[in-house]
Design an enzyme around this catalytic site. Structure first.
Site, PDB file in Angstrom:
ATOM      1  N   LYS A 276       0.884  -1.705   0.382  1.00 31.55           N
ATOM      2  CA  LYS A 276       0.216  -0.337  -0.160  1.00 31.55           C
ATOM      3  C   LYS A 276       0.549   1.789   0.076  1.00 31.55           C
ATOM      4  O   LYS A 276       1.608   1.696   1.816  1.00 31.55           O
ATOM      5  CB  LYS A 276      -0.852  -0.369   1.141  1.00 31.55           C
ATOM      6  CG  LYS A 276      -2.287   1.019   1.363  1.00 31.55           C
ATOM      7  CD  LYS A 276      -2.042   1.930   0.767  1.00 31.55           C
ATOM      8  CE  LYS A 276      -1.706   3.306   2.117  1.00 31.55           C
ATOM      9  NZ  LYS A 276      -1.710   4.338   1.624  1.00 31.55           N
TER      10      LYS A 276
ATOM     11  N   GLY B 206      -4.615   3.231  -2.383  1.00 30.17           N
ATOM     12  CA  GLY B 206      -5.807   4.187  -0.781  1.00 30.17           C
ATOM     13  C   GLY B 206      -4.803   4.614  -0.351  1.00 30.17           C
ATOM     14  O   GLY B 206      -4.132   5.218   0.028  1.00 30.17           O
TER      15      GLY B 206
ATOM     16  N   PRO C 100      -5.685   5.084   6.375  1.00 28.96           N
ATOM     17  CA  PRO C 100      -6.617   5.272   7.319  1.00 28.96           C
ATOM     18  C   PRO C 100      -7.491   3.919   6.737  1.00 28.96           C
ATOM     19  O   PRO C 100      -8.003   3.057   7.801  1.00 28.96           O
ATOM     20  CB  PRO C 100      -7.027   6.000   7.855  1.00 28.96           C
ATOM     21  CG  PRO C 100      -6.625   7.822   7.461  1.00 28.96           C
ATOM     22  CD  PRO C 100      -6.010   6.960   6.374  1.00 28.96           C
TER      23      PRO C 100
ATOM     24  N   GLU D 105       9.638   2.229  10.384  1.00 27.82           N
ATOM     25  CA  GLU D 105      11.399   3.285  10.206  1.00 27.82           C
ATOM     26  C   GLU D 105      10.653   4.217   9.994  1.00 27.82           C
ATOM     27  O   GLU D 105      10.031   4.683   9.671  1.00 27.82           O
ATOM     28  CB  GLU D 105      11.631   2.633   8.737  1.00 27.82           C
ATOM     29  CG  GLU D 105      13.025   3.206   8.304  1.00 27.82           C
ATOM     30  CD  GLU D 105      12.849   4.943   7.883  1.00 27.82           C
ATOM     31  OE1 GLU D 105      13.205   5.381   9.174  1.00 27.82           O
ATOM     32  OE2 GLU D 105      13.318   4.723   7.000  1.00 27.82           O
TER      33      GLU D 105
ATOM     34  N   GLU E 293      11.144  16.057  14.165  1.00 29.67           N
ATOM     35  CA  GLU E 293      11.480  15.744  12.981  1.00 29.67           C
ATOM     36  C   GLU E 293      10.100  17.117  12.300  1.00 29.67           C
ATOM     37  O   GLU E 293       9.014  17.040  12.038  1.00 29.67           O
ATOM     38  CB  GLU E 293      10.950  14.814  12.362  1.00 29.67           C
ATOM     39  CG  GLU E 293      11.501  14.786  11.209  1.00 29.67           C
ATOM     40  CD  GLU E 293      11.360  13.255  10.716  1.00 29.67           C
ATOM     41  OE1 GLU E 293      10.077  12.113  10.627  1.00 29.67           O
ATOM     42  OE2 GLU E 293      12.441  12.677  10.006  1.00 29.67           O
TER      43      GLU E 293
HETATM   44  P1  NAD Z   1       2.470   9.285   7.285  1.00 25.30           P
HETATM   45  O1  NAD Z   1       2.154   7.684   8.500  1.00 25.30           O
HETATM   46  O2  NAD Z   1       0.278   8.939   8.185  1.00 25.30           O
HETATM   47  O3  NAD Z   1       2.059   8.810   5.874  1.00 25.30           O
HETATM   48  C1  NAD Z   1       2.686   7.138   5.656  1.00 25.30           C
HETATM   49  C2  NAD Z   1       2.465   6.599   4.996  1.00 25.30           C
HETATM   50  O4  NAD Z   1       1.225   5.463   6.054  1.00 25.30           O
HETATM   51  C3  NAD Z   1       1.524   6.307   3.838  1.00 25.30           C
HETATM   52  O5  NAD Z   1       1.066   5.053   3.339  1.00 25.30           O
HETATM   53  C4  NAD Z   1      -0.102   5.912   4.714  1.00 25.30           C
HETATM   54  O6  NAD Z   1      -1.192   5.998   3.583  1.00 25.30           O
HETATM   55  C5  NAD Z   1      -0.260   5.096   5.811  1.00 25.30           C
HETATM   56  N1  NAD Z   1      -0.772   5.436   7.179  1.00 25.30           N
HETATM   57  C6  NAD Z   1      -0.963   6.399   7.391  1.00 25.30           C
HETATM   58  N2  NAD Z   1      -2.172   6.139   8.404  1.00 25.30           N
HETATM   59  C7  NAD Z   1      -1.803   4.707   8.684  1.00 25.30           C
HETATM   60  C8  NAD Z   1      -2.821   4.589   9.196  1.00 25.30           C
HETATM   61  N3  NAD Z   1      -3.528   4.640  10.014  1.00 25.30           N
HETATM   62  N4  NAD Z   1      -2.552   2.980   9.188  1.00 25.30           N
HETATM   63  C9  NAD Z   1      -1.829   2.465   8.251  1.00 25.30           C
HETATM   64  N5  NAD Z   1      -1.548   2.737   7.160  1.00 25.30           N
HETATM   65  C10 NAD Z   1      -1.557   4.303   7.415  1.00 25.30           C
HETATM   66  O7  NAD Z   1       2.886  10.444   7.271  1.00 25.30           O
HETATM   67  P2  NAD Z   1       2.476  11.136   6.784  1.00 25.30           P
HETATM   68  O8  NAD Z   1       1.465  12.139   7.161  1.00 25.30           O
HETATM   69  O9  NAD Z   1       2.797  11.362   4.742  1.00 25.30           O
HETATM   70  O10 NAD Z   1       3.626  12.107   6.841  1.00 25.30           O
HETATM   71  C11 NAD Z   1       3.875  13.269   8.400  1.00 25.30           C
HETATM   72  C12 NAD Z   1       5.195  13.508   9.043  1.00 25.30           C
HETATM   73  O11 NAD Z   1       5.649  12.153   8.973  1.00 25.30           O
HETATM   74  C13 NAD Z   1       5.845  13.288   8.561  1.00 25.30           C
HETATM   75  O12 NAD Z   1       6.135  15.214   8.126  1.00 25.30           O
HETATM   76  C14 NAD Z   1       7.989  12.993   9.200  1.00 25.30           C
HETATM   77  O13 NAD Z   1       8.021  13.809  10.000  1.00 25.30           O
HETATM   78  C15 NAD Z   1       7.356  11.900   8.949  1.00 25.30           C
HETATM   79  N6  NAD Z   1       7.826  11.020   7.713  1.00 25.30           N
HETATM   80  C16 NAD Z   1       7.849  10.104   7.682  1.00 25.30           C
HETATM   81  C17 NAD Z   1       9.159   9.608   7.148  1.00 25.30           C
HETATM   82  C18 NAD Z   1       9.637   8.729   7.004  1.00 25.30           C
HETATM   83  O14 NAD Z   1      10.860   7.910   6.070  1.00 25.30           O
HETATM   84  N7  NAD Z   1      10.701   8.045   8.622  1.00 25.30           N
HETATM   85  C19 NAD Z   1       8.749   9.837   5.431  1.00 25.30           C
HETATM   86  C20 NAD Z   1       7.097   9.857   5.845  1.00 25.30           C
HETATM   87  C21 NAD Z   1       6.948  10.988   6.673  1.00 25.30           C
END
Ligand code: NAD
Length: 458
Positions: free
Chosen positions: A162, A193, A196, A237, A365
């Protein structure tokens, strides 16, 4: 999924926005829990065949995928530029070249790795964990996918991916590449998709054996808790706040210039970015001057791309304001829109001086083009500051000689440290100490995440 594109059970679509133009450039299905269920079934059905496939043959498929990716590099780089906003040169040099190298490394590792070993009167087999649920972010959209899918496939696992909703187009291209490379139907399945909805359904699916997640700490924590409750394997990660430590006697100009480049590449949207520069009191003012000059080379819209979304842009600007409220001094950039840029989610390349370790901008971060410069008194003080956040993903140490830099690096609570500008190694384990995560990606350590061991006694 199951070797062909299938309609979603929902007609809802997610618009993909080019963050430089703010225009919708594509639409992908908003996958549902039912779509995830079908993909997991396809992956489960394909598992016996793929796990029994000779590792060398699995490696050959990865090698073919690497070659197809290399052949399509211009098109893939253009996709990443469009959906992430990465400047074309960076898209090609990093967003395409890095996953190409990682695919190549796992092609070799699959062929070389000792999946069976003798331990006294036992034979120990390294067997695939099973069906993997991979959830990836948008910041390095193809690399993050390949860093999970390639080792999983090398190990003999089958996968449901996903990808991030902001960057699903490159994921679709990667699915085509795996298919063309000869991967059997159902071994790799892609469901686009929302997090959440589709993401959560995948993370919580009872027939997924291992969840590998990269993204925000909040979501990672929830996925980890769910995996713990279900007693299933999990790899997380979750970002960082890495320190770039310039020891007295080190080449200050090089350390600060490379440090600025390290953060501003990808507009600061790099989990391992060295976002805190630590300089001794005697050379602090000189370091500020070097950082200001280096930052001036990053013109928004040229070398510095936009952030992924308006939400992220506002969040980053909020952090800059918070820094000023707490006493930081803006010496480059700032929270205002870059001059004359009314379109695109741009943030000025920003350097904050007079930052102290407890400030929000030194602890959280930011995920944007913002570097903070922190003053230290002596090496113990530098170490205390470097280790003084909840994170521990990466870091850099610059010393007058390698020995002193290594000695300092060994005391850092972090997973990767570059010594005097050491090069990125796609075979070196990558992952976090403390709240930066659980598990390792890349190389044989990355492969091991997707294996479980069985011993037979004779
Ligand atoms: P996020 O954690 O919301 O999204 C990452 C992935 O998780 C996406 O594929 C998203 O669709 C999925 N996801 C979101 N909610 C989920 C849930 N409840 N259950 C399962 N999967 C879910 O990250 P974001 O909102 O895109 O970014 C927010 C912050 O996260 C950034 O500002 C940054 O600080 C951090 N971030 C870190 C990394 C990294 O490489 N470690 C990458 C992106 C973002």
């Amino acid at each position: 999924m199951g070797g062909r594109w299938q309609e979603s059970t929902s007609t809802d679509r997610i618009g993909v926005v080019d963050p430089a133009t703010e225009q919708v450039i594509g639409r992908v299905p908003a996958g549902t829990a039912a779509d995830i269920d079908a993909a997991v079934s396809a992956a489960r059905a394909a598992l016996p065949g793929w796990s029994a496939t000779e590792p060398a043959r699995r490696g050959a498929v990865l090698a073919a995928a690497r070659d197809l990716l290399a052949a399509r590099r211009k098109e893939i780089a253009a996709t990443v530029s469009a959906e992430l906003g990465a400047p074309p040169a960076f898209a090609s040099a990093v967003h395409v070249a890095l996953p190409t190298a990682v695919l190549g490394s796992f092609a070799e590792i699959a062929a070389e790795f000792a999946f069976v070993e003798k331990v006294g009167n036992s034979t120990v087999y390294q067997e695939p964990v099973g069906v993997v649920g991979a959830i990836t972010p948008w910041n390095y959209p193809l690399h993050q996918i390949v860093a999970k899918v390639a080792p999983a496939l090398a190990a003999g696992c089958t996968v449901v991916l996903k990808p991030a909703e902001n960057t699903p187009l490159v994921a679709q291209q990667f699915a085509e590449i795996l298919d063309e490379a000869g991967l059997p139907a159902g071994v790799f399945n892609l469901v686009t998709g929302l997090g959440p909805v589709a993401g959560q359904a995948l993370a919580e699916h009872p027939d997924v054996d291992l969840v590998s997640f990269t993204g925000s700490t909040d979501v990672g924590r929830r996925i980890g808790a769910g995996a713990g409750a279900a007693v299933k394997r999990v790899a997380l990660e979750l970002g960082g706040k890495s320190a770039n430590v310039v020891l007295p006697g080190a080449d200050l100009a090089k350390a600060v210039n490379v440090g600025i480049a390290n953060v501003f590449a990808n507009s600061g949207q790099t989990c391992s970015a060295w976002t805190r520069i630590l300089v001794d009191d005697a050379r602090y003012d000189e370091a500020v001057g070097i950082a200001v000059e280096a930052a001036a080379k990053y013109r928004p819209g040229d070398r510095l791309g936009p952030l992924i979304s308006g939400r992220q842009r506002d969040r980053v600007r909020g952090y800059i304001n918070r820094g000023v409220e707490q006493g930081a001094r803006i010496v480059a950039g700032g929270p205002e829109a870059p001059d004359g840029m009314t379109t695109g989610y741009y943030v000025r390349p920003t350097v904050l001086a007079d930052v102290t370790p407890e400030m929000t901008v030194a602890q959280e971060e930011i995920f944007g083009p913002v570097v903070v410069l922190i003053r230290y008194q002596d090496e113990d003080d530098a170490l205390r500051i470097a280790n003084g956040t909840v994170y521990g993903l990466a870091g850099a140490v610059w010393g007058a000689d390698e020995e002193s830099a290594v000695a300092f690096a060994r005391r850092m609570d972090t997973g990767q440290v570059d010594i005097n500008g050491g090069r990125f190694n796609p075979r070196a384990p990558f992952g976090g100490y403390k709240q930066s995560g659980v598990g390792r990606e890349l190389g044989t350590h990355g492969l091991a995440e997707y294996l479980q061991t069985k011993s037979l006694q004779f």
